[in-house]
Scaffold this motif. Structure first.
Motif, PDB file in Angstrom:
ATOM      1  N   HIS A  79     -21.942  -2.210  28.359  1.00  0.00           N
ATOM      2  CA  HIS A  79     -23.023  -3.190  28.331  1.00  0.00           C
ATOM      3  C   HIS A  79     -22.634  -4.303  27.361  1.00  0.00           C
ATOM      4  O   HIS A  79     -22.076  -4.036  26.298  1.00  0.00           O
ATOM      5  CB  HIS A  79     -24.337  -2.567  27.843  1.00  0.00           C
ATOM      6  N   TYR A  90     -26.656 -10.812  30.674  1.00  0.00           N
ATOM      7  CA  TYR A  90     -26.438  -9.367  30.492  1.00  0.00           C
ATOM      8  C   TYR A  90     -25.388  -8.885  31.484  1.00  0.00           C
ATOM      9  O   TYR A  90     -25.471  -9.164  32.693  1.00  0.00           O
ATOM     10  CB  TYR A  90     -27.764  -8.641  30.723  1.00  0.00           C
ATOM     11  N   THR A 119     -31.423 -11.860  30.802  1.00  0.00           N
ATOM     12  CA  THR A 119     -32.302 -11.013  30.006  1.00  0.00           C
ATOM     13  C   THR A 119     -33.000 -11.890  28.966  1.00  0.00           C
ATOM     14  O   THR A 119     -32.945 -13.123  29.048  1.00  0.00           O
ATOM     15  CB  THR A 119     -31.508  -9.860  29.352  1.00  0.00           C
ATOM     16  N   GLU A 122     -35.346 -10.650  22.902  1.00  0.00           N
ATOM     17  CA  GLU A 122     -35.637  -9.360  22.277  1.00  0.00           C
ATOM     18  C   GLU A 122     -34.570  -8.330  22.622  1.00  0.00           C
ATOM     19  O   GLU A 122     -34.108  -7.577  21.760  1.00  0.00           O
ATOM     20  CB  GLU A 122     -37.018  -8.865  22.721  1.00  0.00           C
ATOM     21  N   THR A 123     -34.169  -8.298  23.885  1.00  0.00           N
ATOM     22  CA  THR A 123     -33.121  -7.373  24.315  1.00  0.00           C
ATOM     23  C   THR A 123     -31.789  -7.729  23.653  1.00  0.00           C
ATOM     24  O   THR A 123     -31.026  -6.852  23.248  1.00  0.00           O
ATOM     25  CB  THR A 123     -32.973  -7.407  25.841  1.00  0.00           C
ATOM     26  N   TYR A 124     -31.536  -9.021  23.523  1.00  0.00           N
ATOM     27  CA  TYR A 124     -30.309  -9.498  22.878  1.00  0.00           C
ATOM     28  C   TYR A 124     -30.265  -9.071  21.421  1.00  0.00           C
ATOM     29  O   TYR A 124     -29.241  -8.565  20.934  1.00  0.00           O
ATOM     30  CB  TYR A 124     -30.241 -11.017  23.000  1.00  0.00           C
ATOM     31  N   SER A 126     -31.829  -6.578  20.026  1.00  0.00           N
ATOM     32  CA  SER A 126     -31.668  -5.128  19.979  1.00  0.00           C
ATOM     33  C   SER A 126     -30.211  -4.739  20.209  1.00  0.00           C
ATOM     34  O   SER A 126     -29.681  -3.837  19.553  1.00  0.00           O
ATOM     35  CB  SER A 126     -32.567  -4.470  21.025  1.00  0.00           C
ATOM     36  N   PHE A 127     -29.551  -5.424  21.124  1.00  0.00           N
ATOM     37  CA  PHE A 127     -28.141  -5.170  21.410  1.00  0.00           C
ATOM     38  C   PHE A 127     -27.277  -5.443  20.181  1.00  0.00           C
ATOM     39  O   PHE A 127     -26.376  -4.674  19.842  1.00  0.00           O
ATOM     40  CB  PHE A 127     -27.687  -6.042  22.580  1.00  0.00           C
TER      41      PHE A 127
END
Length: 297
Positions: A79, A90, A119, A122-124, A126-127
């Motif tokens: 990922h 993503y 994406t 927020e997801t970024y 977290s990654f």
């Protein structure tokens, strides 16, 4: 709808070249961070720019390097997320078998197995923050570490810290064993302009103090201040504290203060602290990955 061509996929893959990626096992469990490389990409792009046919190219060689934990041959998902022209992109390659060579994972993968989508921030975020946390409660005790045959986990932690600073260029290093150490776990010198951001060209004397805890308990002022008083007699330029223990805001404020509030002694030397998160970041670097395996398996 027209299916994307190999060239369409390659254009979307381009921003991920050399970027950080995450590895997951077949059950979707996060394992580690690494760096994504696609070794044939430059050649493919050169061919494309020269207007040579691309239809016969269906695979690229994917390699994950600089992995921050030991891995072996097996199935992994990759990922990665990048910020490209204001958009969060993503990438995912699900459950593919990889060969392992000196802790690098490599495999040829069909371009149509790359999943690329948009994406959100927020997801970024977290990654970016997700990482492989080290199990400090079970730090390994390698042969030859401080303490000899009776070495403890605290001794192993001390040896790890000593190895790190020696990699950084510490000279005339002298470790201090158990007993009356007068507040120090080691002494060393470094060339000032090679390690710290000042312009002098003389060598600085340092005192190293290591504080380890299996339970990750808070580091208290009373744990450190008496040791710092003992150090004064050695007249170091710097006092380096390395610890895996929890550092509270109150402790940080006290440690960073010049006058060391509520204490009876003036501390004449400069003070630097390297905590658990910094240590984990240091051990995730390419230069230290072998130490990470040595002390954490």
């Amino acid at each position: 709808m027209k299916s994307p061509t190999n060239m369409d996929i390659l254009k979307k893959v381009k921003p991920f070249m050399g970027e950080v990626c995450s590895l997951y096992d077949e059950n979707g469990q996060f394992l580690a961070k690494g760096r994504l490389q696609i070794s044939t990409f430059s050649m493919l792009m050169n061919n494309y720019q020269a207007h040579e046919p691309m239809n016969d190219i269906g695979k690229v060689e994917v390699t994950v390097k600089d992995i921050d934990m030991a891995v072996e041959e097996g199935a992994y998902s990759i990922h990665s997320i990048v910020l490209e022209q204001g958009e969060y992109i993503y990438l995912e390659v699900k459950n593919f078998n990889y060969r392992c060579d000196t802790n690098n994972l490599t495999q040829e993968i069909d371009l149509n197995l790359f999943s690329i989508s948009n994406t959100d921030q927020e997801t970024y975020n977290s990654f970016l923050t997700k990482k492989h946390e080290l199990d400090w409660t079970n730090i390994l005790i390698p042969n030859g570490c401080t303490g000899g045959d009776s070495a403890s986990k605290a001794d192993a932690f001390e040896s790890l810290c000593q190895e790190i600073i020696q990699r950084w260029g510490a000279k005339v290093f002298s470790g201090i064993g158990k007993g009356t150490d007068r507040g120090r776990d080691g002494t060393f010198q470094v060339e000032a302009d090679s390690w710290i951001p000042i312009t002098t060209n003389y060598s600085n004397s340092w005192i190293l103090q290591c504080k380890y805890s299996e339970t990750y308990k808070n580091l208290e002022i009373r744990d450190i201040y008496p040791e710092m008083i003992k150090v004064i007699m050695h007249q170091p330029d710097y006092y380096l504290l390395m610890t895996n223990r929890k550092i509270t805001n109150d402790f940080n404020d006290w440690f960073d203060s010049k006058l060391m509030q509520d204490t009876n002694y003036f501390i004449p030397f400069k003070k630097i602290i390297i905590g658990r998160q910094q240590l984990e970041h240091i051990l995730a670097t390419k230069e230290m990955i072998d130490l990470k395996r040595k002390y954490f398996g």
